[in-house]
Motif scaffolding. Sequence first.
Motif, PDB file in Angstrom:
ATOM      1  N   ILE A 171      97.570  46.669  70.446  1.00  0.00           N
ATOM      2  CA  ILE A 171      98.740  46.929  69.604  1.00  0.00           C
ATOM      3  C   ILE A 171      98.324  46.961  68.141  1.00  0.00           C
ATOM      4  O   ILE A 171      97.570  46.091  67.685  1.00  0.00           O
ATOM      5  N   GLY A 172      98.834  47.948  67.396  1.00  0.00           N
ATOM      6  CA  GLY A 172      98.587  48.031  65.967  1.00  0.00           C
ATOM      7  C   GLY A 172      99.895  48.137  65.208  1.00  0.00           C
ATOM      8  O   GLY A 172     100.785  48.894  65.600  1.00  0.00           O
ATOM      9  N   THR A 173     100.029  47.366  64.116  1.00  0.00           N
ATOM     10  CA  THR A 173     101.267  47.400  63.332  1.00  0.00           C
ATOM     11  C   THR A 173     101.005  46.893  61.924  1.00  0.00           C
ATOM     12  O   THR A 173      99.965  46.308  61.642  1.00  0.00           O
ATOM     13  N   SER A 174     101.970  47.117  61.030  1.00  0.00           N
ATOM     14  CA  SER A 174     101.815  46.701  59.633  1.00  0.00           C
ATOM     15  C   SER A 174     103.154  46.240  59.077  1.00  0.00           C
ATOM     16  O   SER A 174     103.735  45.290  59.593  1.00  0.00           O
ATOM     17  N   VAL A 195      96.330  43.989  66.111  1.00  0.00           N
ATOM     18  CA  VAL A 195      96.005  44.030  64.686  1.00  0.00           C
ATOM     19  C   VAL A 195      97.309  44.162  63.916  1.00  0.00           C
ATOM     20  O   VAL A 195      98.071  45.106  64.122  1.00  0.00           O
ATOM     21  N   GLN A 196      97.585  43.164  63.080  1.00  0.00           N
ATOM     22  CA  GLN A 196      98.720  43.163  62.168  1.00  0.00           C
ATOM     23  C   GLN A 196      98.138  43.055  60.756  1.00  0.00           C
ATOM     24  O   GLN A 196      97.438  42.096  60.451  1.00  0.00           O
ATOM     25  N   HIS A 197      98.403  44.062  59.914  1.00  0.00           N
ATOM     26  CA  HIS A 197      97.907  43.992  58.544  1.00  0.00           C
ATOM     27  C   HIS A 197      98.484  42.759  57.856  1.00  0.00           C
ATOM     28  O   HIS A 197      99.690  42.662  57.655  1.00  0.00           O
ATOM     29  N   MET A 198      97.627  41.815  57.496  1.00  0.00           N
ATOM     30  CA  MET A 198      98.088  40.569  56.899  1.00  0.00           C
ATOM     31  C   MET A 198      96.895  39.859  56.258  1.00  0.00           C
ATOM     32  O   MET A 198      95.792  39.888  56.805  1.00  0.00           O
ATOM     33  N   PRO A 199      97.093  39.222  55.099  1.00  0.00           N
ATOM     34  CA  PRO A 199      95.983  38.541  54.432  1.00  0.00           C
ATOM     35  C   PRO A 199      95.592  37.253  55.147  1.00  0.00           C
ATOM     36  O   PRO A 199      96.310  36.776  56.031  1.00  0.00           O
ATOM     37  N   PRO A 200      94.444  36.672  54.769  1.00  0.00           N
ATOM     38  CA  PRO A 200      93.991  35.425  55.400  1.00  0.00           C
ATOM     39  C   PRO A 200      95.018  34.307  55.243  1.00  0.00           C
ATOM     40  O   PRO A 200      95.747  34.240  54.266  1.00  0.00           O
ATOM     41  N   GLY A 201      95.054  33.443  56.243  1.00  0.00           N
ATOM     42  CA  GLY A 201      95.926  32.278  56.168  1.00  0.00           C
ATOM     43  C   GLY A 201      97.272  32.457  56.834  1.00  0.00           C
ATOM     44  O   GLY A 201      97.930  31.476  57.200  1.00  0.00           O
ATOM     45  N   PHE A 202      97.693  33.702  57.025  1.00  0.00           N
ATOM     46  CA  PHE A 202      99.033  33.947  57.559  1.00  0.00           C
ATOM     47  C   PHE A 202      99.027  34.293  59.055  1.00  0.00           C
ATOM     48  O   PHE A 202     100.006  34.061  59.748  1.00  0.00           O
ATOM     49  N   VAL A 249      99.493  50.713  71.790  1.00  0.00           N
ATOM     50  CA  VAL A 249     100.845  50.713  71.219  1.00  0.00           C
ATOM     51  C   VAL A 249     100.732  50.764  69.696  1.00  0.00           C
ATOM     52  O   VAL A 249      99.974  49.997  69.094  1.00  0.00           O
ATOM     53  N   ILE A 250     101.490  51.651  69.074  1.00  0.00           N
ATOM     54  CA  ILE A 250     101.529  51.735  67.612  1.00  0.00           C
ATOM     55  C   ILE A 250     102.964  51.482  67.163  1.00  0.00           C
ATOM     56  O   ILE A 250     103.902  52.086  67.689  1.00  0.00           O
ATOM     57  N   MET A 251     103.117  50.564  66.201  1.00  0.00           N
ATOM     58  CA  MET A 251     104.468  50.191  65.780  1.00  0.00           C
ATOM     59  C   MET A 251     104.619  50.289  64.260  1.00  0.00           C
ATOM     60  O   MET A 251     103.717  50.713  63.551  1.00  0.00           O
ATOM     61  N   THR A 252     105.769  49.901  63.791  1.00  0.00           N
ATOM     62  CA  THR A 252     106.172  50.039  62.397  1.00  0.00           C
ATOM     63  C   THR A 252     105.059  49.726  61.402  1.00  0.00           C
ATOM     64  O   THR A 252     104.317  48.766  61.556  1.00  0.00           O
ATOM     65  N   GLY A 253     104.966  50.545  60.369  1.00  0.00           N
ATOM     66  CA  GLY A 253     103.943  50.325  59.350  1.00  0.00           C
ATOM     67  C   GLY A 253     103.809  51.519  58.431  1.00  0.00           C
ATOM     68  O   GLY A 253     104.139  52.649  58.799  1.00  0.00           O
ATOM     69  N   MET A 254     103.316  51.258  57.246  1.00  0.00           N
ATOM     70  CA  MET A 254     103.129  52.296  56.246  1.00  0.00           C
ATOM     71  C   MET A 254     101.793  53.013  56.469  1.00  0.00           C
ATOM     72  O   MET A 254     100.826  52.406  56.925  1.00  0.00           O
ATOM     73  N   GLY A 255     101.759  54.289  56.154  1.00  0.00           N
ATOM     74  CA  GLY A 255     100.510  55.033  56.245  1.00  0.00           C
ATOM     75  C   GLY A 255     100.233  55.565  57.631  1.00  0.00           C
ATOM     76  O   GLY A 255     101.154  55.828  58.417  1.00  0.00           O
ATOM     77  N   SER A 256      98.944  55.716  57.948  1.00  0.00           N
ATOM     78  CA  SER A 256      98.571  56.342  59.223  1.00  0.00           C
ATOM     79  C   SER A 256      97.466  55.586  59.956  1.00  0.00           C
ATOM     80  O   SER A 256      96.819  56.150  60.844  1.00  0.00           O
ATOM     81  N   ASP A 257      97.218  54.326  59.595  1.00  0.00           N
ATOM     82  CA  ASP A 257      96.187  53.564  60.295  1.00  0.00           C
ATOM     83  C   ASP A 257      96.496  53.522  61.788  1.00  0.00           C
ATOM     84  O   ASP A 257      97.612  53.202  62.196  1.00  0.00           O
ATOM     85  N   GLY A 258      95.510  53.871  62.593  1.00  0.00           N
ATOM     86  CA  GLY A 258      95.674  53.903  64.043  1.00  0.00           C
ATOM     87  C   GLY A 258      95.657  55.297  64.625  1.00  0.00           C
ATOM     88  O   GLY A 258      95.351  55.473  65.805  1.00  0.00           O
TER      89      GLY A 258
END
Length: 401
Positions: free
Chosen positions: A219-222, A247-254, A336-345
């Motif tokens: 699964i990929g999302t942002s 993969v969820q676009h998110m900075p370290p720690g979260f 699976v590709i879900m909500t997110g900005m851009g075209s990563d994936g």
Amino acid sequence: MIKILIADDSAFMRKVLSDLFAAQPDFEVVGTAINGRDAIEKVKQYDPDLLTMDVQMPVMDGLNALAVIMEIHPMPVVMLSSLTKEGTDETIRALSLGAVDFISKAGGSISRIDTIEADILAKCRAAAKANVRSAVAGARAAERAEKEREKKKTASPVMRRIDLPRHTAHETPTGPSPFAAGKWENPLLRPRSKVFTPHSTSPAEVVPPTAGGGKLVAIGTSTGGPQALQSVITRLPKDLPCGVVVVQHMPPGFTKSLAARLDSLSAVHVKEAEDGDLIRPGCVYIAPGNYHMRVSGSGGGRKIVLGQDPPVGNHRPAVNVLFDSVAPIGRRLVAVIMTGMGSDGTEGMKKIKAEGGYSIAQDESTSVVYGMPKSVVDAGLADEIRPVTDIARAIVAAVER
């Protein structure tokens, strides 16, 4: 022009943020709020395009205010949070409630706003474009439809009267008796022409419990992903016969807080991925912030591989990196590709489809940002396009095929 409302209990922060946005040609500060309750009233009064809101506030905190706002007046919200353990947990809860993004306050407050000014403006400009109202409406409509389907499944069967032929005790059957001269025999007592013998499986043929039939879900999302992941992962069954990598676009720690929250709400086990993790059925592995995640090995020997090689498309972790690594799984892969900005994936999905993998994309009506799914759909790479509340069902069906 982006009409923005600023909610913070600190007069200093309200002033700093107001000055920052007022200096931009595309922002208009329509008001400020001193706590969560005040923010709710100001949202009703000003109908802003965007709300920035501190998590920690007196009278009503940001989380409770956010829950009310998303219920009565869904809109893009960017949260201000600290980098403490408590702050990251609260941020994940806010994103799960519907906040579009968050701004980290180093040291608990934005004392050096000049160091993150560009980040604040970029996140707020992007958030203002988020399709929050439509996404919330779409998700609610899909959820109602899902409940209606479940209601029909569990509805009591309709009892219909069937009139059978009636015979009296004095009626005599015509023709010879089937019991005469031993002509009748019980079919259940006939000798079997072939005795059924169960197939015996040798130890070498037993599929390891880690194999999950050799299948995998990726699964990929942002932007909008934490809420979408909560909708999907909490609907997956405990006995899902394969592992799930995310993969969820998110900075370290979260990502650790995200995994812990999803684990507490789900039947499947959810964890932040660690290098060398063996991928097991019924387990979900979320890529840690600032690390690319790949999958190596095959069948029951698949493992997580983490790395800090350069960002791909400004992302680390990147969906394309994960998708590239799992593409060789071929027909046993569900992507699976879900909500997110851009075209990563999208590039990774091209490789997945070329290898025979199955793809599911979130639909526009329930996507907070219809960027990443749209790119896959427009490229003709989606086998299914589903509302977020239907994606778990689609995953299970694809895995069972």
